[in-house]
Design an enzyme around this catalytic site. Sequence first.
Site, mmCIF file in Angstrom:
data_model
loop_
_atom_site.group_PDB
_atom_site.id
_atom_site.type_symbol
_atom_site.label_atom_id
_atom_site.label_comp_id
_atom_site.label_asym_id
_atom_site.label_seq_id
_atom_site.Cartn_x
_atom_site.Cartn_y
_atom_site.Cartn_z
ATOM 1 N N ASP A 35 -19.587 -42.203 12.546
ATOM 2 C CA ASP A 35 -19.561 -42.583 13.968
ATOM 3 C C ASP A 35 -20.699 -42.056 14.837
ATOM 4 O O ASP A 35 -20.469 -41.658 15.975
ATOM 5 C CB ASP A 35 -18.231 -42.131 14.594
ATOM 6 C CG ASP A 35 -17.030 -42.838 13.996
ATOM 7 O OD1 ASP A 35 -17.197 -43.562 13.011
ATOM 8 O OD2 ASP A 35 -15.915 -42.657 14.516
ATOM 9 N N ASP A 77 -16.957 -46.793 14.071
ATOM 10 C CA ASP A 77 -15.766 -47.226 14.775
ATOM 11 C C ASP A 77 -16.082 -48.652 15.237
ATOM 12 O O ASP A 77 -17.147 -48.893 15.817
ATOM 13 C CB ASP A 77 -15.578 -46.291 15.986
ATOM 14 C CG ASP A 77 -14.129 -46.019 16.299
ATOM 15 O OD1 ASP A 77 -13.272 -46.167 15.411
ATOM 16 O OD2 ASP A 77 -13.845 -45.641 17.453
ATOM 17 N N HIS A 79 -14.044 -51.521 16.947
ATOM 18 C CA HIS A 79 -12.793 -52.019 17.518
ATOM 19 C C HIS A 79 -12.895 -53.444 18.056
ATOM 20 O O HIS A 79 -13.920 -53.812 18.645
ATOM 21 C CB HIS A 79 -12.375 -51.133 18.701
ATOM 22 C CG HIS A 79 -12.052 -49.726 18.327
ATOM 23 N ND1 HIS A 79 -11.157 -49.388 17.352
ATOM 24 C CD2 HIS A 79 -12.499 -48.541 18.846
ATOM 25 C CE1 HIS A 79 -11.056 -48.072 17.283
ATOM 26 N NE2 HIS A 79 -11.871 -47.528 18.165
ATOM 27 N N SER A 85 -5.943 -48.389 20.710
ATOM 28 C CA SER A 85 -6.324 -47.035 21.127
ATOM 29 C C SER A 85 -6.887 -47.008 22.552
ATOM 30 O O SER A 85 -7.140 -45.942 23.100
ATOM 31 C CB SER A 85 -7.340 -46.445 20.149
ATOM 32 O OG SER A 85 -8.600 -47.036 20.319
ATOM 33 N N HIS A 96 -14.141 -48.282 23.840
ATOM 34 C CA HIS A 96 -15.373 -47.779 23.202
ATOM 35 C C HIS A 96 -15.614 -48.523 21.888
ATOM 36 O O HIS A 96 -14.678 -49.062 21.296
ATOM 37 C CB HIS A 96 -15.257 -46.266 22.945
ATOM 38 C CG HIS A 96 -14.158 -45.929 21.988
ATOM 39 N ND1 HIS A 96 -12.844 -45.764 22.391
ATOM 40 C CD2 HIS A 96 -14.153 -45.762 20.638
ATOM 41 C CE1 HIS A 96 -12.091 -45.506 21.332
ATOM 42 N NE2 HIS A 96 -12.850 -45.494 20.256
ATOM 43 N N LYS A 121 -14.528 -49.349 10.571
ATOM 44 C CA LYS A 121 -13.114 -48.933 10.579
ATOM 45 C C LYS A 121 -12.446 -49.229 11.911
ATOM 46 O O LYS A 121 -13.133 -49.477 12.904
ATOM 47 C CB LYS A 121 -13.009 -47.438 10.247
ATOM 48 C CG LYS A 121 -13.584 -46.538 11.318
ATOM 49 C CD LYS A 121 -13.544 -45.083 10.915
ATOM 50 C CE LYS A 121 -14.286 -44.211 11.895
ATOM 51 N NZ LYS A 121 -13.680 -44.117 13.228
ATOM 52 N N GLU A 128 -4.237 -47.985 14.763
ATOM 53 C CA GLU A 128 -5.220 -46.919 14.994
ATOM 54 C C GLU A 128 -5.644 -46.380 13.646
ATOM 55 O O GLU A 128 -4.805 -46.191 12.758
ATOM 56 C CB GLU A 128 -4.606 -45.803 15.859
ATOM 57 C CG GLU A 128 -5.560 -44.654 16.152
ATOM 58 C CD GLU A 128 -6.884 -45.090 16.795
ATOM 59 O OE1 GLU A 128 -7.715 -45.720 16.112
ATOM 60 O OE2 GLU A 128 -7.083 -44.786 17.978
ATOM 61 N N ALA A 156 -15.830 -37.516 15.155
ATOM 62 C CA ALA A 156 -15.684 -36.204 15.768
ATOM 63 C C ALA A 156 -14.896 -35.310 14.815
ATOM 64 O O ALA A 156 -14.006 -35.776 14.134
ATOM 65 C CB ALA A 156 -14.923 -36.343 17.105
ATOM 66 N N CYS A 160 -12.095 -38.322 13.507
ATOM 67 C CA CYS A 160 -12.566 -39.086 12.353
ATOM 68 C C CYS A 160 -12.870 -38.180 11.158
ATOM 69 O O CYS A 160 -12.473 -38.481 10.028
ATOM 70 C CB CYS A 160 -13.807 -39.880 12.751
ATOM 71 S SG CYS A 160 -14.354 -40.961 11.451
HETATM 72 C C1 VGL Z 1 -12.674 -41.432 17.169
HETATM 73 C C2 VGL Z 1 -11.731 -41.193 19.226
HETATM 74 C C3 VGL Z 1 -11.550 -42.540 19.306
HETATM 75 C C4 VGL Z 1 -13.323 -40.825 15.975
HETATM 76 C C5 VGL Z 1 -12.496 -42.790 17.236
HETATM 77 O O1 VGL Z 1 -13.706 -41.594 15.094
HETATM 78 O O2 VGL Z 1 -13.477 -39.598 15.920
HETATM 79 N N1 VGL Z 1 -12.296 -40.645 18.154
HETATM 80 N N2 VGL Z 1 -11.932 -43.335 18.307
HETATM 81 ZN ZN ZN Z 2 -12.090 -45.413 18.369
#
Ligand code: VGL
Ligand code: ZN
Length: 260
Positions: A35, A77, A79, A85, A96, A121, A128, A156, A160
Site C-alpha cells: 500500500d 488497496d 476499493h 470501509s 480512499h 485487495k 473489508e 500500515a 495491512c
Molecule cells: C488499510 C486502512 C484502510 C491498510 C487499508 O491497508 O493498512 N488501512 N484501508
Molecule cells: Zn482501505
Amino acid sequence: MQKFIPQVHAKKNEGWTFLNTSYSLTEYDALIVLDIQIDFLPGGALPIPNGDEIIPAINSYIKRFKTAQAQIIAARDWHPPNHTSFKAQNGPWPSHCIQDTAGAKFSPDLKLPPNAQIISKATQPDHEAYSAFDHTNLADELHKRNVKRLFTSGLATDYCVLNTVLDACRLGFETIVLMDATMGINTTPGDADRALKTMHKNGAKLATEMAFPDTTDALPIEETTPDALAEKPSKLIEAKKKARMRSKGTSKRIKTEQHH
Ligand code: VGL
Ligand code: ZN
C-alpha cells in the site's frame, strides 16, 4: 544514506537480543510492499503520519531483492467507490484508494521494477480486507514460484501489514517483518507496537536492514577469471579473505529479534 528506524521501535532497548542473522536472498524469497499509495501518504485522503519516510528504505530492499532475483510483490488497496470501509457506508475510514483514481496510484518515489507482481485487495464492496491474502491470488502466486520466505514492508503496520503477516504465518511461510520499512496509523497510541508484538507472538521474525549483508558482499568474487587472478593476485586474496570473514559472521552483531 542514513538508515531510518522508526523512533517507536528504535527506543525499545530492553527485551531485544543480538543475533548474527544475515539473510542471503534467493529466487525463493519474496519482498512484499504493501500500500505505498498516494492516499496513504502525507497529503492523501487517509494519510499515515510520516508514511513517506519509509520509502527510501523500501527502495533499498527492492534493490537487494532485484539483485538476488528474488520476487517483488506490490499490493495495493483497490476499493470500489461504495466500499464498506468508507464512512458513507458507516465504515471507519474516509474514502480512499478508489480503483483507477489518482489517490490509488503507487507513489512516484517507489522504485518498483517493471516485473513486480501487483496484487489488488479489498475490491469487493461488502467485504473489508486488510490482508493481501484475503480474496486475492497472492498465495497461489507464491506457491507457483516456490517461495518459502516472505519479507514484508509498507503501510500500515497496524492494519495491512499485521493482517498480511498473520495470514502468511498461518499459511506456513517463514515471515520476516522489515521494521525499518513499515509505519503505523496509531489511531490509538501504541497500536503499531502492539501489532509488532502480535506478529512476533504468532511466529513472525522482526528484522531491520542490519540483518542483511553489507553491500560489498555483492562483489563478484566467484566470477573472477583465472587471467585476472594472474594479474592481480594480492588484491584478490585480500577480497576473498574479507568475504570469508564476513560469511563467518565475525564482523558485527545485529539487533534483530525481540525476546519475550
Ligand atoms: C488499510 C486502512 C484502510 C491498510 C487499508 O491497508 O493498512 N488501512 N484501508
Ligand atoms: Zn482501505
